[in-house]
Enzyme design. Structure first.
Site, PDB file in Angstrom:
ATOM      1  N   ARG A 108     111.793  53.501  38.655  1.00  0.00           N
ATOM      2  CA  ARG A 108     111.955  54.952  38.706  1.00  0.00           C
ATOM      3  C   ARG A 108     112.354  55.494  37.337  1.00  0.00           C
ATOM      4  O   ARG A 108     113.285  55.002  36.708  1.00  0.00           O
ATOM      5  CB  ARG A 108     113.016  55.323  39.748  1.00  0.00           C
ATOM      6  CG  ARG A 108     113.157  56.823  39.930  1.00  0.00           C
ATOM      7  CD  ARG A 108     113.893  57.169  41.196  1.00  0.00           C
ATOM      8  NE  ARG A 108     115.325  56.959  41.075  1.00  0.00           N
ATOM      9  CZ  ARG A 108     116.205  57.334  42.006  1.00  0.00           C
ATOM     10  NH1 ARG A 108     115.787  57.898  43.135  1.00  0.00           N
ATOM     11  NH2 ARG A 108     117.485  57.128  41.831  1.00  0.00           N
ATOM     12  N   SER A 109     111.639  56.517  36.887  1.00  0.00           N
ATOM     13  CA  SER A 109     112.021  57.197  35.640  1.00  0.00           C
ATOM     14  C   SER A 109     112.615  58.551  35.995  1.00  0.00           C
ATOM     15  O   SER A 109     113.821  58.740  35.930  1.00  0.00           O
ATOM     16  CB  SER A 109     110.818  57.331  34.708  1.00  0.00           C
ATOM     17  OG  SER A 109     110.452  56.058  34.208  1.00  0.00           O
ATOM     18  N   HIS A 112     109.926  61.901  40.372  1.00  0.00           N
ATOM     19  CA  HIS A 112     109.121  63.025  40.884  1.00  0.00           C
ATOM     20  C   HIS A 112     107.915  62.615  41.719  1.00  0.00           C
ATOM     21  O   HIS A 112     107.156  63.462  42.156  1.00  0.00           O
ATOM     22  CB  HIS A 112     108.639  63.900  39.719  1.00  0.00           C
ATOM     23  CG  HIS A 112     109.696  64.786  39.166  1.00  0.00           C
ATOM     24  ND1 HIS A 112     110.882  64.300  38.686  1.00  0.00           N
ATOM     25  CD2 HIS A 112     109.767  66.134  39.026  1.00  0.00           C
ATOM     26  CE1 HIS A 112     111.624  65.310  38.265  1.00  0.00           C
ATOM     27  NE2 HIS A 112     110.985  66.430  38.461  1.00  0.00           N
ATOM     28  N   ASP A 113     107.716  61.333  41.921  1.00  0.00           N
ATOM     29  CA  ASP A 113     106.540  60.899  42.683  1.00  0.00           C
ATOM     30  C   ASP A 113     106.427  61.701  43.979  1.00  0.00           C
ATOM     31  O   ASP A 113     107.377  61.776  44.758  1.00  0.00           O
ATOM     32  CB  ASP A 113     106.641  59.402  42.994  1.00  0.00           C
ATOM     33  CG  ASP A 113     105.338  58.847  43.511  1.00  0.00           C
ATOM     34  OD1 ASP A 113     104.647  58.182  42.738  1.00  0.00           O
ATOM     35  OD2 ASP A 113     105.010  59.084  44.698  1.00  0.00           O
ATOM     36  N   TYR A 479      99.517  63.498  41.174  1.00  0.00           N
ATOM     37  CA  TYR A 479      99.798  64.249  42.398  1.00  0.00           C
ATOM     38  C   TYR A 479      99.533  63.299  43.557  1.00  0.00           C
ATOM     39  O   TYR A 479      98.657  63.517  44.394  1.00  0.00           O
ATOM     40  CB  TYR A 479      98.913  65.499  42.505  1.00  0.00           C
ATOM     41  CG  TYR A 479      99.186  66.583  41.481  1.00  0.00           C
ATOM     42  CD1 TYR A 479     100.333  66.570  40.696  1.00  0.00           C
ATOM     43  CD2 TYR A 479      98.298  67.631  41.315  1.00  0.00           C
ATOM     44  CE1 TYR A 479     100.572  67.573  39.768  1.00  0.00           C
ATOM     45  CE2 TYR A 479      98.530  68.641  40.388  1.00  0.00           C
ATOM     46  CZ  TYR A 479      99.675  68.597  39.615  1.00  0.00           C
ATOM     47  OH  TYR A 479      99.907  69.598  38.700  1.00  0.00           O
TER      48      TYR A 479
HETATM   49  C1  LIG Z   1     108.491  69.587  40.239  1.00  0.00           C
HETATM   50  C2  LIG Z   1     107.350  68.803  39.676  1.00  0.00           C
HETATM   51  C3  LIG Z   1     106.668  69.288  38.563  1.00  0.00           C
HETATM   52  C4  LIG Z   1     105.607  68.573  38.014  1.00  0.00           C
HETATM   53  N1  LIG Z   1     104.959  69.078  36.915  1.00  0.00           N
HETATM   54  C5  LIG Z   1     103.945  68.369  36.367  1.00  0.00           C
HETATM   55  C6  LIG Z   1     103.263  68.844  35.197  1.00  0.00           C
HETATM   56  O1  LIG Z   1     103.571  69.890  34.667  1.00  0.00           O
HETATM   57  N2  LIG Z   1     102.264  68.091  34.682  1.00  0.00           N
HETATM   58  C7  LIG Z   1     101.880  66.897  35.253  1.00  0.00           C
HETATM   59  O2  LIG Z   1     100.961  66.252  34.735  1.00  0.00           O
HETATM   60  N3  LIG Z   1     102.512  66.433  36.356  1.00  0.00           N
HETATM   61  C8  LIG Z   1     103.522  67.134  36.922  1.00  0.00           C
HETATM   62  N4  LIG Z   1     104.154  66.640  38.029  1.00  0.00           N
HETATM   63  C9  LIG Z   1     103.740  65.332  38.565  1.00  0.00           C
HETATM   64  C10 LIG Z   1     104.404  64.222  37.770  1.00  0.00           C
HETATM   65  O3  LIG Z   1     103.721  64.034  36.553  1.00  0.00           O
HETATM   66  C11 LIG Z   1     104.366  62.907  38.538  1.00  0.00           C
HETATM   67  O4  LIG Z   1     105.057  63.048  39.742  1.00  0.00           O
HETATM   68  C12 LIG Z   1     104.967  61.780  37.687  1.00  0.00           C
HETATM   69  O5  LIG Z   1     104.568  60.533  38.210  1.00  0.00           O
HETATM   70  C13 LIG Z   1     106.462  61.890  37.665  1.00  0.00           C
HETATM   71  O6  LIG Z   1     107.045  60.958  36.809  1.00  0.00           O
HETATM   72  P1  LIG Z   1     108.565  60.538  37.089  1.00  0.00           P
HETATM   73  O7  LIG Z   1     108.929  59.517  36.096  1.00  0.00           O
HETATM   74  O8  LIG Z   1     109.407  61.755  37.228  1.00  0.00           O
HETATM   75  O9  LIG Z   1     108.407  59.940  38.553  1.00  0.00           O
HETATM   76  P2  LIG Z   1     108.832  58.567  39.261  1.00  0.00           P
HETATM   77  O10 LIG Z   1     108.892  58.927  40.701  1.00  0.00           O
HETATM   78  O11 LIG Z   1     110.026  57.967  38.638  1.00  0.00           O
HETATM   79  O12 LIG Z   1     107.583  57.629  38.987  1.00  0.00           O
HETATM   80  C14 LIG Z   1     106.270  57.921  39.416  1.00  0.00           C
HETATM   81  C15 LIG Z   1     105.458  56.633  39.548  1.00  0.00           C
HETATM   82  O13 LIG Z   1     105.423  55.934  38.310  1.00  0.00           O
HETATM   83  C16 LIG Z   1     106.102  54.678  38.406  1.00  0.00           C
HETATM   84  N5  LIG Z   1     106.930  54.552  37.211  1.00  0.00           N
HETATM   85  C17 LIG Z   1     108.012  55.304  36.892  1.00  0.00           C
HETATM   86  N6  LIG Z   1     108.499  54.924  35.693  1.00  0.00           N
HETATM   87  C18 LIG Z   1     107.719  53.914  35.262  1.00  0.00           C
HETATM   88  C19 LIG Z   1     107.739  53.109  34.086  1.00  0.00           C
HETATM   89  N7  LIG Z   1     108.663  53.292  33.157  1.00  0.00           N
HETATM   90  N8  LIG Z   1     106.805  52.142  33.950  1.00  0.00           N
HETATM   91  C20 LIG Z   1     105.867  51.957  34.911  1.00  0.00           C
HETATM   92  N9  LIG Z   1     105.800  52.683  36.048  1.00  0.00           N
HETATM   93  C21 LIG Z   1     106.722  53.665  36.222  1.00  0.00           C
HETATM   94  C22 LIG Z   1     106.911  54.762  39.671  1.00  0.00           C
HETATM   95  O14 LIG Z   1     107.175  53.487  40.209  1.00  0.00           O
HETATM   96  C23 LIG Z   1     106.036  55.630  40.546  1.00  0.00           C
HETATM   97  O15 LIG Z   1     104.983  54.856  41.077  1.00  0.00           O
HETATM   98  C24 LIG Z   1     105.225  67.339  38.594  1.00  0.00           C
HETATM   99  C25 LIG Z   1     105.907  66.850  39.700  1.00  0.00           C
HETATM  100  C26 LIG Z   1     106.959  67.576  40.251  1.00  0.00           C
HETATM  101  C27 LIG Z   1     107.677  67.042  41.460  1.00  0.00           C
END
Ligand SMILES: Cc1cc2nc3c(=O)[nH]c(=O)nc-3n(C[C@H](O)[C@H](O)[C@H](O)COP(=O)(O)OP(=O)(O)OC[C@H]3O[C@@H](n4cnc5c(N)ncnc54)[C@H](O)[C@@H]3O)c2cc1C
Ligand SMILES: *[C@@H]1O[C@H](CO)[C@@H](O)[C@H](O)[C@H]1NC(C)=O
Ligand SMILES: *[C@@H]1O[C@H](CO)[C@@H](O)[C@H](O)[C@H]1NC(C)=O
Ligand SMILES: *[C@@H]1O[C@H](CO)[C@@H](O)[C@H](O)[C@H]1NC(C)=O
Ligand SMILES: *[C@@H]1O[C@H](CO)[C@@H](O)[C@H](O)[C@H]1NC(C)=O
Ligand SMILES: *[C@@H]1O[C@H](CO)[C@@H](O)[C@H](O)[C@H]1NC(C)=O
Ligand SMILES: *[C@@H]1O[C@H](CO)[C@@H](O)[C@H](O)[C@H]1NC(C)=O
Ligand SMILES: *[C@@H]1O[C@H](CO)[C@@H](O)[C@H](O)[C@H]1NC(C)=O
Length: 537
Positions: A108-109, A112-113, A479
């Site tokens: 988890r980073s 936002h998944d 998404y």
């Molecule tokens: C409120 C909101 C706004 C958003 N706005 C945008 C936007 O403007 N543009 C856009 O493109 N997307 C947007 N998104 C979608 C977003 O890019 C994805 O949800 C993205 O995967 C979130 O990354 P995270 O690290 O927060 O999520 P996490 O839930 O931590 O990770 C998402 C996925 O990636 C994996 N992962 C996490 N970290 C790593 C790592 N270091 N190495 C390998 N795998 C990893 C996780 O296991 C999971 O499968 C938005 C989502 C939300 C909820």
């Protein structure tokens, strides 16, 4: 479409019938023993970042970045242990011991998944939460930065802006999005029509795979380096850090955001927008956000389409441009607001009254975020007829007061048309007019019955089918949507089964992703409901 409606109840049955919590009590102890013997002399510091279920901080750590409360209810499976590594050796120890004791890892980073895959699994699992891996080293002279995966977008914008206001990173719109997942899935924002996706601007990375070795670009080779830049998080290993190119922003950007109801010709305007927006200069980011509302005039339900643009330049340039390309929108001089790049991020996040320090805040203040949601995406390559929009309106008008539906239509074109489809795993390039992002949002309560909202979303998605991309009906991996297909929990997912959702996200790049996965992680250690499977399974 029937199967879509059937699969949610099925999912709940699976959740309730699992009895792994008891069965895994032992593997939990063995796992912890394994961690403590990995580097015995360093275990004192390591133990400070290990949270077992009995620890009083466990829930707070788990909840800290859950963005969709639908996945934090008591019936949702929880990790046996949460590790918040502060050293690469903690990551390596967790991989080693999880493998040894048959536990799955979810990384988890920013959390936002859309489907909670970074902190929920149906099999015994541990979470590696990268909250302490969030340093940001900006090299203004070289116009580069090393960004650790656990940093959030807002931190990146702030840290760069602190050093220079001329440069930034082509990051997300929402400041709480985590860098790790964002770049892993491509990642778009205000600058993507000018500079491409976040993943298009990555030049090196630090990665740890199933064998525990720390690899940079040279050591991992170009296949894996290709795969991690858009192939979706959680399939190949853990990316700890990304080296990115920074991009230029002008000292002034100009924003407008105007709402038009059906009575104000929203239908004709949106229809026209489809021809205008994808052909605007690369400096314009353009989105239309649609939802239903009570009319201020007669109190009856209507549809509101809000046309928003962020332009990398001054109002004196944007005004004649919009006058020439989209006079129908009827923009007035006072609709154009000039601000700095960093202010445009605050503006979008409805934080205009705050100073930029607020971007460092990992908690979510945006009213949309603490609510539960179900989202989906589509890509469109041919303008929709007005009749298609009418049907969308009638569905939006049926949304009850207990929930809100928001449909965002984001213009593509510009630089996105110039980058070849095979350059990164992200394939939605030339000829894509725009992306649609459908959301239904509700307050999670004991009796809130999310099923009805999710059903509404599936019905809408089915309705839109004829008007959007086909064969495959494309979708954005960031998404995440498990309705379009999922792997088996036992990891024995066939290539054929996975290619159903795989081609929607990656088109034919899916084949190269499978090739890389087979090479780098043939045992399929890093997996989840929509991870790339190796070819033998
Ligand atoms: C409120 C909101 C706004 C958003 N706005 C945008 C936007 O403007 N543009 C856009 O493109 N997307 C947007 N998104 C979608 C977003 O890019 C994805 O949800 C993205 O995967 C979130 O990354 P995270 O690290 O927060 O999520 P996490 O839930 O931590 O990770 C998402 C996925 O990636 C994996 N992962 C996490 N970290 C790593 C790592 N270091 N190495 C390998 N795998 C990893 C996780 O296991 C999971 O499968 C938005 C989502 C939300 C909820
Ligand atoms: C909970 O875990 C943290 C991190 O390992 C540790 O510092 C803390 O002392 C633990 N608290 C309790 C009550 O066990
Ligand atoms: C990280 O771990 C390595 C070896 O496991 C150790 O040498 C190093 O000092 C640790 N670094 C920090 C910052 O704790
Ligand atoms: C950065 O912007 C400042 C002020 O806008 C300007 O003086 C400076 O020359 C710019 N630097 C570069 C490298 O463009
Ligand atoms: C809507 O469009 C019609 C015809 O194109 C035009 O006459 C009318 O003025 C427009 N209404 C508004 C509110 O712009
Ligand atoms: C919209 O109208 C309905 C019915 O008239 C009313 O119950 C509801 O409170 C209104 N909603 C808002 C946000 O004003
Ligand atoms: C900005 O507005 C929000 C919501 O209205 C409020 O909670 C916050 O305190 C305000 N911040 C400042 C710095 O005024
Ligand atoms: C709205 O309410 C009606 C009647 O209570 C219900 O049948 C329908 O499923 C609801 N729709 C949504 C999207 O919540």
């Amino acid at each position: 479409m029937k199967s879509l409606h059937d699969c949610l109840p099925l999912l709940f049955v699976v959740v309730f019938s699992l009895s792994w919590v008891n069965a895994s009590a032992n593997s939990n102890d063995y796992f912890l023993d394994c961690l403590s013997s990995y580097h015995p002399d360093e275990f004192t510091s390591f133990s400070k970042v290990i949270y077992t279920e009995t620890n009083s901080s466990y829930s707070a750590v788990l909840e800290s970045s859950i963005r969709n409360p639908r996945f934090s209810t008591p019936n949702i499976p929880k990790p046996l242990v949460i590790i918040t590594p502060s050293n690469i050796s903690h990551v390596q120890a967790t991989i080693h011991c999880s493998k040894k004791h048959g536990l799955q890892i979810r990384t988890r980073s920013g959390g936002h998944d859309f489907e909670g895959l970074s902190y929920v699994s149906q099999v015994p699992f541990v979470v590696i939460d990268l909250v302490h891996f969030r340093s940001i080293d900006v090299d203004v002279k070289k116009e580069e930065a090393w960004i650790q995966s656990g940093a959030i977008t807002g931190e990146v914008y702030y840290r760069i802006n602190e050093k220079t206001t001329n440069l930034t990173f082509p990051g997300a719109l929402c400041h709480t999005v985590g860098i790790g997942g964002f770049i892993s899935g491509g990642g778009y924002g205000f600058l993507f029509r000018k500079y491409g996706l976040a993943a298009d601007n990555v030049i090196d990375a630090q990665f740890v795979g199933a064998n525990g070795r720390v690899l940079d670009r040279r050591l991992m080779g170009e296949d894996l380096f290709w795969a991690i830049r858009g192939g979706g998080g959680g399939s190949f290993g853990i990316v700890l850090s990304w080296k990115v190119k920074l991009v230029h922003v002008p000292s002034t950007v100009t924003v407008f955001s105007v709402g038009r109801t059906l009575e104000q010709n929203a239908t004709q305007l949106l229809h026209r927008w489809q021809y205008v927006a994808p052909n605007l200069p690369n400096d314009v980011y353009s989105v239309v956000s649609i939802s239903s509302m009570n009319s201020t005039e007669n109190g009856e339900r209507t549809v509101l389409a809000t046309f928003t643009s962020v332009f990398q330049g001054v109002a004196d340039e944007l005004i004649p441009l919009m006058q020439e390309r989209f006079p129908e929108l009827g923009l007035l001089r006072e609709d154009y607001i000039e601000m700095t790049w960093i202010e445009s991020i605050l503006f979008w996040n409805q934080l205009s009254n705050e100073t930029s320090e607020i971007l460092l805040d990992r908690s979510n203040r945006n009213s949309l975020v603490p609510l539960s949601y179900k989202s989906k995406s589509d890509y469109v390559r041919k303008p929709m007829p007005e009749i298609a929009l009418q049907g969308l309106w009638s569905r939006l008008l049926k949304v009850n007061e207990t929930s809100t539906a928001i449909v965002n239509i984001i213009s593509y074109g510009g630089k996105m048309d110039e980058i070849p489809e095979t350059e990164t795993p992200f394939p939605h390039r030339k000829g894509t007019l725009y992306k649609i992002n459908y959301n239904i949002v509700w307050q999670e309560e004991e009796n809130s019955n999310p099923q009805r909202y999710i059903s509404w979303m599936r019905t809408l998605y089915s309705y839109m089918g004829p008007f959007v991309s086909k064969s495959p009906r494309a979708a954005y991996v960031n998404y995440r949507d498990l309705d379009i297909g999922r792997n088996n929990d036992d990891g024995k997912t066939s290539y054929k089964q996975a290619s159903v959702w795989g081609r929607k996200y990656f088109k034919n790049n899916f084949d190269r992703l499978v090739y890389v996965k087979t090479k780098i992680d043939p045992e399929n250690f890093f997996k989840h409901e929509q991870s790339i499977p190796p070819r033998f399974h």
